[in-house]
Design a protein around this motif. Sequence first.
Motif, PDB file in Angstrom:
ATOM      1  N   GLN A   8      57.434 -42.906 -91.939  1.00 55.47           N
ATOM      2  CA  GLN A   8      57.254 -43.763 -93.108  1.00 55.47           C
ATOM      3  C   GLN A   8      57.513 -42.933 -94.347  1.00 55.47           C
ATOM      4  O   GLN A   8      57.062 -41.786 -94.450  1.00 55.47           O
ATOM      5  N   VAL A  35      46.344 -41.012 -98.133  1.00 52.34           N
ATOM      6  CA  VAL A  35      47.329 -40.852 -97.060  1.00 52.34           C
ATOM      7  C   VAL A  35      46.929 -39.747 -96.095  1.00 52.34           C
ATOM      8  O   VAL A  35      47.285 -39.790 -94.921  1.00 52.34           O
ATOM      9  N   HIS A  38      45.331 -41.118 -93.050  1.00 52.88           N
ATOM     10  CA  HIS A  38      46.084 -42.071 -92.236  1.00 52.88           C
ATOM     11  C   HIS A  38      47.254 -41.471 -91.465  1.00 52.88           C
ATOM     12  O   HIS A  38      47.804 -42.131 -90.589  1.00 52.88           O
ATOM     13  N   TYR A  39      47.639 -40.260 -91.785  1.00 52.85           N
ATOM     14  CA  TYR A  39      48.829 -39.674 -91.174  1.00 52.85           C
ATOM     15  C   TYR A  39      48.535 -38.287 -90.618  1.00 52.85           C
ATOM     16  O   TYR A  39      47.655 -37.582 -91.120  1.00 52.85           O
ATOM     17  N   ASP A  40      49.287 -37.901 -89.596  1.00 57.57           N
ATOM     18  CA  ASP A  40      49.154 -36.558 -89.025  1.00 57.57           C
ATOM     19  C   ASP A  40      49.646 -35.510 -90.012  1.00 57.57           C
ATOM     20  O   ASP A  40      49.095 -34.415 -90.094  1.00 57.57           O
ATOM     21  N   VAL A  42      51.657 -35.154 -94.039  1.00 58.96           N
ATOM     22  CA  VAL A  42      52.223 -35.738 -95.260  1.00 58.96           C
ATOM     23  C   VAL A  42      53.063 -34.655 -95.914  1.00 58.96           C
ATOM     24  O   VAL A  42      52.582 -33.551 -96.163  1.00 58.96           O
TER      25      VAL A  42
END
Length: 91
Positions: A8, A35, A38-40, A42
Motif C-alpha cells: 500500500q 500507520v 497497522h503495518y509491518d 513503513v
Amino acid sequence: QWGEHGLQVLTGGPVPPNPGQLLASDSLGRLLESVRGHYDMVVVDTGPLALVSDALALGHRVDGRLVVARQGKTRVRVLRRTLESLDAAHV
C-alpha cells in the motif's frame, strides 16, 4: 493498493509552500503513529539530503534510516557529507 503483493502506498501530493512546517507538524506525527500500528514496515521516502533537509526533520520520528547511494554516480564526498549531517543531527 500497488502491485500484486499487498503493498500500500500513500503519496505525498504536491509540494506544500513550507515543507519543513509540515514535517514538524503534530498531524504528521499522528499519521506516523497510526500507520506504525497497522503495518509491518513503513517506509518514508525523502528527497536527497544533499539538496533538502527533509530526512533530518524526519530522522527523529522514525525507527531507522536507510541511505541510498548510486555506485559510479554518487560522489564519495557527497555521501560522506550526508552521513556527517545525519550524525551531527543525532539521526
